[in-house]
Write a protein that holds these residues in place. Structure first.
Motif, short mmCIF file in Angstrom:
data_model
loop_
_atom_site.label_atom_id
_atom_site.label_comp_id
_atom_site.label_asym_id
_atom_site.label_seq_id
_atom_site.Cartn_x
_atom_site.Cartn_y
_atom_site.Cartn_z
N PHE A 37 0.85 -1.18 0.00
CA PHE A 37 0.00 0.00 0.00
C PHE A 37 0.89 1.23 0.00
O PHE A 37 1.67 1.44 0.93
CB PHE A 37 -0.91 -0.01 1.22
N PHE A 38 0.80 2.00 -1.07
CA PHE A 38 1.59 3.22 -1.21
C PHE A 38 0.65 4.42 -1.15
O PHE A 38 -0.25 4.54 -1.98
CB PHE A 38 2.33 3.24 -2.55
N PHE A 39 0.85 5.28 -0.17
CA PHE A 39 0.13 6.54 -0.08
C PHE A 39 1.20 7.62 -0.18
O PHE A 39 1.79 8.03 0.80
CB PHE A 39 -0.65 6.63 1.24
N THR A 40 1.49 8.01 -1.42
CA THR A 40 2.63 8.87 -1.70
C THR A 40 2.33 9.68 -2.96
O THR A 40 1.19 9.76 -3.39
CB THR A 40 3.90 8.01 -1.85
N HIS A 41 3.35 10.21 -3.56
CA HIS A 41 3.21 10.92 -4.83
C HIS A 41 3.62 9.97 -5.96
O HIS A 41 4.58 9.22 -5.81
CB HIS A 41 4.08 12.18 -4.87
N GLY A 42 2.89 10.03 -7.05
CA GLY A 42 3.22 9.25 -8.22
C GLY A 42 3.42 10.17 -9.41
O GLY A 42 2.87 11.26 -9.45
N SER A 52 8.81 6.83 -14.98
CA SER A 52 7.58 6.98 -14.19
C SER A 52 7.75 6.20 -12.90
O SER A 52 8.47 5.21 -12.86
CB SER A 52 6.38 6.41 -14.96
N GLY A 53 7.06 6.64 -11.84
CA GLY A 53 7.21 5.88 -10.62
C GLY A 53 6.56 6.50 -9.41
O GLY A 53 5.74 7.40 -9.52
N LEU A 54 6.96 5.99 -8.26
CA LEU A 54 6.45 6.39 -6.96
C LEU A 54 7.54 7.14 -6.21
O LEU A 54 8.68 6.66 -6.14
CB LEU A 54 6.03 5.16 -6.16
N GLU A 55 7.19 8.28 -5.66
CA GLU A 55 8.17 9.08 -4.93
C GLU A 55 8.41 8.46 -3.55
O GLU A 55 7.48 8.12 -2.84
CB GLU A 55 7.69 10.52 -4.78
N MET A 56 9.67 8.33 -3.21
CA MET A 56 10.08 7.76 -1.93
C MET A 56 10.75 8.85 -1.09
O MET A 56 11.13 9.90 -1.60
CB MET A 56 11.09 6.63 -2.16
#
Length: 179
Positions: A37-42, A52-56
């Motif tokens: 579950f990712f609650f972040t910026h994409g 493209s991706g998910l910000e960590m």
């Protein structure tokens, strides 16, 4: 998003919150759990789709490339355990290659190639507040009420529509891809 976490037994969950959610920690935990579950910026990078991706989270002094778990990196991951990835972030369900509209070049397809049979992602930039509520309802419908992930997403969207977030902008971005 503690409400989502609390639908899982304590021994079957691991929260990487804020600065703990560095790319190395996420990559290490990938495949250890049934649900990601990712609650972040994409970001859907239309000029360079593999970026493209998910910000960590990043530590001071980390290289800029450490800020994003990219589609190219996801293509290299493997999981035998993860059954669902929930990407509560902007543009995570959008095909990144808009020239050919190739759905194979997207975060859901990258995660599916990594062994995750079901992915929830968004088709546009989403609002944080409505996304948080939608995801809380989704996990309640899925984990507590026993609906399948596609059914739970649909029901969460229906429930959100009757609140102050009735405009499709707030609920229609999220789709389920997979089995």
């Amino acid at each position: 998003m503690r409400a989502a976490l609390e639908t899982f037994p304590p021994e079957k969950r691991k929260a990487l919150l804020m600065n703990e959610a560095r790319k190395a920690a996420v990559r290490q935990a990938f495949g250890e759990y049934n649900v990601l579950f990712f609650f972040t910026h994409g970001v859907a990078d239309f000029a360079n789709p593999p970026a493209s991706g998910l910000e960590m989270a990043v530590a001071p002094g980390d290289a800029p490339e450490e800020a994003r778990l990219t589609l190219a990196e996801i293509f290299d991951l493997r999981s035998q355990n993860t059954r669902l990835a929930v990407l509560a972030a902007c543009e995570t369900g959008v095909p990144s290659d808009l020239k050919t509209m190739d759905e194979v070049v997207s975060l859901p397809s990258g995660l599916m190639q990594a062994g995750v049979p079901g992915v929830i992602g968004s088709l546009w930039s989403v609002a944080e507040s409505s996304t948080a509520i939608l995801m809380s309802i989704f996990f309640e419908e899925w984990r507590t009420n026993g609906l399948t992930p596609p059914q739970a997403l649909r029901r969460a969207q229906q429930r959100l529509r009757v609140e102050k977030f009735s405009h499709p902008f707030y609920w229609a971005a999220f789709t389920f891809t997979g089995l």
